[in-house]
Design a protein around this motif. Structure first.
Motif, PDB file in Angstrom:
ATOM      1  N   LEU A  77       0.751  -1.424  -0.019  1.00 62.69           N
ATOM      2  CA  LEU A  77       0.102   0.010   0.094  1.00 62.69           C
ATOM      3  C   LEU A  77       0.815   1.158  -0.010  1.00 62.69           C
ATOM      4  O   LEU A  77       0.334   2.258  -0.552  1.00 62.69           O
ATOM      5  CB  LEU A  77      -1.039   0.061   1.252  1.00 62.69           C
ATOM      6  N   THR A  87      -6.621   4.876  -3.837  1.00 59.56           N
ATOM      7  CA  THR A  87      -7.350   3.770  -3.238  1.00 59.56           C
ATOM      8  C   THR A  87      -6.694   2.393  -3.811  1.00 59.56           C
ATOM      9  O   THR A  87      -6.120   2.493  -4.909  1.00 59.56           O
ATOM     10  CB  THR A  87      -8.792   3.746  -3.739  1.00 59.56           C
ATOM     11  N   LYS A 102      -8.602  -5.121   8.383  1.00 58.46           N
ATOM     12  CA  LYS A 102      -8.893  -4.083   9.192  1.00 58.46           C
ATOM     13  C   LYS A 102      -7.909  -3.740  10.268  1.00 58.46           C
ATOM     14  O   LYS A 102      -7.507  -2.321  10.361  1.00 58.46           O
ATOM     15  CB  LYS A 102     -10.340  -4.123   9.814  1.00 58.46           C
ATOM     16  N   ALA A 105      -4.423  -2.388   8.362  1.00 59.27           N
ATOM     17  CA  ALA A 105      -4.701  -1.115   7.505  1.00 59.27           C
ATOM     18  C   ALA A 105      -5.253   0.047   8.501  1.00 59.27           C
ATOM     19  O   ALA A 105      -4.900   1.227   8.097  1.00 59.27           O
ATOM     20  CB  ALA A 105      -5.614  -1.533   6.436  1.00 59.27           C
ATOM     21  N   SER A 106      -5.529  -0.172   9.555  1.00 55.57           N
ATOM     22  CA  SER A 106      -6.267   0.806  10.261  1.00 55.57           C
ATOM     23  C   SER A 106      -5.230   1.769  10.952  1.00 55.57           C
ATOM     24  O   SER A 106      -5.477   2.816  11.504  1.00 55.57           O
ATOM     25  CB  SER A 106      -7.149   0.338  11.678  1.00 55.57           C
ATOM     26  N   TYR A 109      -4.953   4.095   7.361  1.00 52.62           N
ATOM     27  CA  TYR A 109      -5.620   3.908   6.427  1.00 52.62           C
ATOM     28  C   TYR A 109      -7.112   3.732   6.753  1.00 52.62           C
ATOM     29  O   TYR A 109      -7.239   3.166   7.609  1.00 52.62           O
ATOM     30  CB  TYR A 109      -5.263   2.689   5.227  1.00 52.62           C
ATOM     31  N   VAL A 111     -10.186   1.863   5.654  1.00 54.07           N
ATOM     32  CA  VAL A 111     -10.691   0.499   5.182  1.00 54.07           C
ATOM     33  C   VAL A 111     -12.203   0.302   5.057  1.00 54.07           C
ATOM     34  O   VAL A 111     -12.800   0.546   6.172  1.00 54.07           O
ATOM     35  CB  VAL A 111     -10.189  -0.546   5.907  1.00 54.07           C
ATOM     36  N   VAL A 124      -9.279   0.260   0.257  1.00 52.89           N
ATOM     37  CA  VAL A 124      -8.381   0.971   1.371  1.00 52.89           C
ATOM     38  C   VAL A 124      -8.226   2.371   0.584  1.00 52.89           C
ATOM     39  O   VAL A 124      -7.807   2.601  -0.490  1.00 52.89           O
ATOM     40  CB  VAL A 124      -7.015   0.478   1.456  1.00 52.89           C
TER      41      VAL A 124
END
Length: 126
Positions: A77, A87, A102, A105-106, A109, A111, A124
């Protein structure tokens, strides 16, 4: 690990009997012919392509642990953002992947996960 070793393990772990690494290699070759790209992060192969505008579609082949898969995707990412994408979208079948996604990536980012056509889809915002 080599890409072939990753595909062997992924085919054994994540696909029905009869799907072999050769099937996955053919899928990758077809994807690359359609202007896709592939990178390796740890023991994860990540195929990606522009899916329109500033969105990148990606798919993984993994021989690593679930936590390392998420770490490897997070590195991807960062690359996607550097390449100018806003995205990143992926589809998967295992609902546990969404929770891992989640969690990982939290950290920086936004999600969103939805169910679409029998698959889960994570988007994302980079």
């Amino acid at each position: 690990m080599t890409p072939d070793e990753i595909l062997e393990i992924d085919a054994e772990r994540n696909y029905p009997p009869g799907i072999e690494a050769g099937h996955l290699r053919a899928e990758i070759n077809d994807f690359l012919r359609k202007r896709g790209h592939i990178v390796q992060q740890g023991d994860t192969l990540i195929m990606f392509k522009n899916s329109g505008g500033k969105d990148v579609e990606f798919h993984t082949f993994n021989a690593d642990s679930p936590q390392n898969l998420i770490s490897n995707v997070m590195k991807f990412l960062v690359l996607a953002k550097k390449l100018g994408y806003e995205t990143a979208t992926t589809q998967y079948e295992n609902p546990k992947i969404g929770e891992l996604f989640k969690q990982g990536a939290s950290k920086g980012y936004e999600v969103s996960v939805s169910k679409k056509d029998g698959f889960y889809e994570a988007k994302v915002r980079l």
